[in-house]
Design a protein around this motif. Structure first.
Motif, PDB file in Angstrom:
ATOM      1  N   CYS A   1       0.805  -0.987   0.217  1.00 17.92           N
ATOM      2  CA  CYS A   1       0.067   0.179   0.075  1.00 17.92           C
ATOM      3  C   CYS A   1       0.874   1.415   0.084  1.00 17.92           C
ATOM      4  O   CYS A   1       0.518   2.161  -0.762  1.00 17.92           O
ATOM      5  CB  CYS A   1      -0.785   0.115   1.116  1.00 17.92           C
ATOM      6  SG  CYS A   1      -2.079   1.304   1.140  1.00 17.92           S
ATOM      7  N   VAL A   2       1.687   1.269   0.832  1.00 18.09           N
ATOM      8  CA  VAL A   2       3.132   2.265   0.895  1.00 18.09           C
ATOM      9  C   VAL A   2       3.722   2.488  -0.525  1.00 18.09           C
ATOM     10  O   VAL A   2       3.840   3.553  -1.034  1.00 18.09           O
ATOM     11  CB  VAL A   2       3.768   2.039   1.736  1.00 18.09           C
ATOM     12  CG1 VAL A   2       5.069   3.094   1.935  1.00 18.09           C
ATOM     13  CG2 VAL A   2       3.435   2.022   3.193  1.00 18.09           C
ATOM     14  N   LEU A   3       3.870   1.439  -1.192  1.00 21.38           N
ATOM     15  CA  LEU A   3       4.524   1.422  -2.543  1.00 21.38           C
ATOM     16  C   LEU A   3       3.651   2.147  -3.611  1.00 21.38           C
ATOM     17  O   LEU A   3       3.799   2.927  -4.303  1.00 21.38           O
ATOM     18  CB  LEU A   3       4.988   0.147  -3.052  1.00 21.38           C
ATOM     19  CG  LEU A   3       5.607   0.141  -4.445  1.00 21.38           C
ATOM     20  CD1 LEU A   3       7.036   0.971  -4.442  1.00 21.38           C
ATOM     21  CD2 LEU A   3       5.930  -1.327  -4.709  1.00 21.38           C
ATOM     22  N   GLY A   4       2.148   1.845  -3.407  1.00 19.81           N
ATOM     23  CA  GLY A   4       1.353   2.495  -4.311  1.00 19.81           C
ATOM     24  C   GLY A   4       1.064   3.857  -4.199  1.00 19.81           C
ATOM     25  O   GLY A   4       1.130   4.626  -5.161  1.00 19.81           O
ATOM     26  N   ALA A   5       1.039   4.365  -2.973  1.00 17.96           N
ATOM     27  CA  ALA A   5       1.012   5.645  -2.524  1.00 17.96           C
ATOM     28  C   ALA A   5       2.192   6.411  -2.915  1.00 17.96           C
ATOM     29  O   ALA A   5       2.263   7.525  -3.381  1.00 17.96           O
ATOM     30  CB  ALA A   5       0.700   5.874  -1.162  1.00 17.96           C
ATOM     31  N   GLN A   6       3.432   5.774  -3.011  1.00 20.02           N
ATOM     32  CA  GLN A   6       4.655   6.346  -3.450  1.00 20.02           C
ATOM     33  C   GLN A   6       4.602   6.681  -5.007  1.00 20.02           C
ATOM     34  O   GLN A   6       5.091   7.794  -5.534  1.00 20.02           O
ATOM     35  CB  GLN A   6       5.929   5.798  -3.071  1.00 20.02           C
ATOM     36  CG  GLN A   6       6.372   5.910  -1.420  1.00 20.02           C
ATOM     37  CD  GLN A   6       7.398   4.862  -1.152  1.00 20.02           C
ATOM     38  OE1 GLN A   6       7.509   4.193  -1.778  1.00 20.02           O
ATOM     39  NE2 GLN A   6       7.982   5.418   0.062  1.00 20.02           N
ATOM     40  N   MET A   7       4.038   5.588  -5.692  1.00 20.90           N
ATOM     41  CA  MET A   7       3.964   5.729  -6.903  1.00 20.90           C
ATOM     42  C   MET A   7       3.003   6.671  -7.429  1.00 20.90           C
ATOM     43  O   MET A   7       3.347   7.286  -8.552  1.00 20.90           O
ATOM     44  CB  MET A   7       3.601   4.307  -7.616  1.00 20.90           C
ATOM     45  CG  MET A   7       4.823   3.407  -7.423  1.00 20.90           C
ATOM     46  SD  MET A   7       4.440   1.577  -8.188  1.00 20.90           S
ATOM     47  CE  MET A   7       4.060   1.965  -9.991  1.00 20.90           C
ATOM     48  N   ALA A   8       1.705   6.876  -6.734  1.00 15.92           N
ATOM     49  CA  ALA A   8       0.693   7.744  -7.128  1.00 15.92           C
ATOM     50  C   ALA A   8       1.335   8.984  -6.802  1.00 15.92           C
ATOM     51  O   ALA A   8       1.170  10.038  -7.701  1.00 15.92           O
ATOM     52  CB  ALA A   8      -0.214   7.415  -6.477  1.00 15.92           C
ATOM     53  N   ALA A   9       2.032   9.576  -5.863  1.00 17.52           N
ATOM     54  CA  ALA A   9       2.771  10.664  -5.447  1.00 17.52           C
ATOM     55  C   ALA A   9       3.732  11.112  -6.583  1.00 17.52           C
ATOM     56  O   ALA A   9       3.769  12.061  -7.113  1.00 17.52           O
ATOM     57  CB  ALA A   9       3.100  10.861  -4.019  1.00 17.52           C
ATOM     58  N   ALA A  10       4.549  10.163  -7.165  1.00 19.74           N
ATOM     59  CA  ALA A  10       5.713  10.451  -8.061  1.00 19.74           C
ATOM     60  C   ALA A  10       5.020  10.731  -9.367  1.00 19.74           C
ATOM     61  O   ALA A  10       5.364  11.536 -10.274  1.00 19.74           O
ATOM     62  CB  ALA A  10       6.582   9.142  -8.278  1.00 19.74           C
ATOM     63  N   PHE A  11       3.959   9.944  -9.706  1.00 23.00           N
ATOM     64  CA  PHE A  11       3.195  10.278 -10.785  1.00 23.00           C
ATOM     65  C   PHE A  11       2.373  11.552 -10.820  1.00 23.00           C
ATOM     66  O   PHE A  11       2.704  12.208 -11.759  1.00 23.00           O
ATOM     67  CB  PHE A  11       2.041   9.108 -11.393  1.00 23.00           C
ATOM     68  CG  PHE A  11       1.411   9.453 -12.229  1.00 23.00           C
ATOM     69  CD1 PHE A  11       1.735   9.234 -13.543  1.00 23.00           C
ATOM     70  CD2 PHE A  11      -0.091   9.855 -12.228  1.00 23.00           C
ATOM     71  CE1 PHE A  11       1.011   9.506 -14.766  1.00 23.00           C
ATOM     72  CE2 PHE A  11      -0.757  10.162 -13.429  1.00 23.00           C
ATOM     73  CZ  PHE A  11      -0.192   9.781 -14.735  1.00 23.00           C
ATOM     74  N   LEU A  12       1.972  11.869  -9.801  1.00 23.17           N
ATOM     75  CA  LEU A  12       1.230  13.355  -9.639  1.00 23.17           C
ATOM     76  C   LEU A  12       2.317  14.396  -9.803  1.00 23.17           C
ATOM     77  O   LEU A  12       2.094  15.333 -10.250  1.00 23.17           O
ATOM     78  CB  LEU A  12       0.436  13.475  -8.453  1.00 23.17           C
ATOM     79  CG  LEU A  12      -0.914  12.707  -8.571  1.00 23.17           C
ATOM     80  CD1 LEU A  12      -1.532  12.667  -7.133  1.00 23.17           C
ATOM     81  CD2 LEU A  12      -1.872  13.094  -9.700  1.00 23.17           C
ATOM     82  N   PHE A  13       3.519  14.181  -9.222  1.00 23.90           N
ATOM     83  CA  PHE A  13       4.469  15.310  -9.063  1.00 23.90           C
ATOM     84  C   PHE A  13       5.311  15.279 -10.665  1.00 23.90           C
ATOM     85  O   PHE A  13       5.299  16.569 -10.903  1.00 23.90           O
ATOM     86  CB  PHE A  13       5.585  14.806  -8.529  1.00 23.90           C
ATOM     87  CG  PHE A  13       6.840  15.618  -8.223  1.00 23.90           C
ATOM     88  CD1 PHE A  13       6.627  16.789  -7.816  1.00 23.90           C
ATOM     89  CD2 PHE A  13       8.040  15.419  -8.879  1.00 23.90           C
ATOM     90  CE1 PHE A  13       7.734  17.689  -7.619  1.00 23.90           C
ATOM     91  CE2 PHE A  13       9.192  16.172  -9.028  1.00 23.90           C
ATOM     92  CZ  PHE A  13       8.865  17.361  -8.130  1.00 23.90           C
ATOM     93  N   SER A  14       5.261  14.311 -11.444  1.00 23.13           N
ATOM     94  CA  SER A  14       5.549  14.075 -12.899  1.00 23.13           C
ATOM     95  C   SER A  14       4.715  15.102 -13.612  1.00 23.13           C
ATOM     96  O   SER A  14       5.034  15.754 -14.587  1.00 23.13           O
ATOM     97  CB  SER A  14       5.865  12.599 -13.314  1.00 23.13           C
ATOM     98  OG  SER A  14       6.268  12.866 -14.496  1.00 23.13           O
ATOM     99  N   VAL A  15       3.486  14.611 -13.528  1.00 23.09           N
ATOM    100  CA  VAL A  15       2.544  15.406 -14.291  1.00 23.09           C
ATOM    101  C   VAL A  15       2.566  16.826 -13.954  1.00 23.09           C
ATOM    102  O   VAL A  15       2.390  17.610 -14.890  1.00 23.09           O
ATOM    103  CB  VAL A  15       1.067  14.578 -14.170  1.00 23.09           C
ATOM    104  CG1 VAL A  15      -0.249  15.735 -14.769  1.00 23.09           C
ATOM    105  CG2 VAL A  15       0.919  13.304 -14.575  1.00 23.09           C
ATOM    106  N   GLY A  16       2.469  17.158 -12.724  1.00 22.11           N
ATOM    107  CA  GLY A  16       2.587  18.394 -12.228  1.00 22.11           C
ATOM    108  C   GLY A  16       3.638  19.369 -12.915  1.00 22.11           C
ATOM    109  O   GLY A  16       3.581  20.621 -13.267  1.00 22.11           O
ATOM    110  N   LYS A  17       4.879  18.499 -12.858  1.00 19.69           N
ATOM    111  CA  LYS A  17       5.969  19.133 -13.264  1.00 19.69           C
ATOM    112  C   LYS A  17       5.945  19.541 -14.700  1.00 19.69           C
ATOM    113  O   LYS A  17       6.370  20.362 -15.193  1.00 19.69           O
ATOM    114  CB  LYS A  17       7.167  18.407 -13.070  1.00 19.69           C
ATOM    115  CG  LYS A  17       8.581  18.875 -13.189  1.00 19.69           C
ATOM    116  CD  LYS A  17       9.606  18.020 -12.869  1.00 19.69           C
ATOM    117  CE  LYS A  17       9.558  16.659 -13.375  1.00 19.69           C
ATOM    118  NZ  LYS A  17      10.998  15.802 -13.051  1.00 19.69           N
ATOM    119  N   ASN A  18       5.463  18.672 -15.385  1.00 17.78           N
ATOM    120  CA  ASN A  18       5.313  18.800 -17.000  1.00 17.78           C
ATOM    121  C   ASN A  18       4.207  19.822 -17.378  1.00 17.78           C
ATOM    122  O   ASN A  18       4.497  20.611 -18.308  1.00 17.78           O
ATOM    123  CB  ASN A  18       4.948  17.360 -17.530  1.00 17.78           C
ATOM    124  CG  ASN A  18       5.899  16.448 -17.589  1.00 17.78           C
ATOM    125  OD1 ASN A  18       7.223  16.817 -17.628  1.00 17.78           O
ATOM    126  ND2 ASN A  18       5.712  15.035 -17.697  1.00 17.78           N
TER     127      ASN A  18
END
Length: 194
Positions: A1-18
């Protein structure tokens, strides 16, 4: 569950950065190219009054005008570029420039018209350059009337047609004249690019 949350956060950060990067890139492009994108006449070759070609003159026109809502009158004074053909005059034109088209752009436009044999008058709107006064609808229409009257008198004296041309914001003045000035052709371009 922690890994999924980290991946979601990384994905949102990447989208936000783009998204932020794209927004900044578009903002910089708009800033760098705004003259070409927004102000149609501002990227024209420019002349200074000291470098005027022989067929271009800057003349002052003025008239007492009634102020809106006031009893009195005031002097409306403005510059007009007059472009004379070097050879035969084939017609008389009044040209109204668009937003951002200052004296240098009007000089260039009159030069273009004179190459086609047109005796051209292009007023500098009140509040632009050295033409005093506040910018506004009333003064713009008064300038249009004054210049059109002068050009119509020249056209009648020369026994030639009168043409009215507007570019971008200048189409407002050009089409306004159509309600009461007799002329051969109204050319009201939304975007007139050199």
């Amino acid at each position: 569950c922690v890994l999924g949350a980290q991946m979601a956060a990384a994905f949102l950060f990447s989208v936000g950065k783009n998204v932020f990067g794209t927004y900044m890139l578009l903002g910089c492009a708009m800033y760098l190219f705004q003259d070409n994108l927004i102000y149609a006449g501002s990227n024209m070759p420019s002349y200074t009054p000291k470098e005027l070609p022989g067929d271009l003159n800057i003349i002052w026109m003025s008239r007492e005008v009634k102020e809106d809502g006031n009893e009195g009158t005031s002097e409306l004074k403005f510059r007009v570029v007059e472009g004379k053909p070097l050879e035969t005059i084939k017609g008389v034109a009044v040209f109204f420039g668009g937003n951002g088209e200052g004296l240098q752009s009007l000089l260039y436009r009159c030069r273009q018209f004179s190459e086609y044999g047109m005796l051209t008058y292009a007023p500098e709107p009140p509040g632009y350059g050295l033409s005093p006064g506040p910018m506004g609808v009333t003064h713009s229409l008064q300038v249009a009337e004054i210049v059109a009257k002068h050009a119509a008198e020249e056209a009648a004296r020369l026994k030639l047609e009168l043409y009215v041309v507007g570019s971008s914001l200048g189409t407002f003045s050009a089409t306004y004249l159509g309600s009461f000035v007799s002329f051969e052709t109204l050319v009201a371009f939304f975007w007139l690019v050199g």
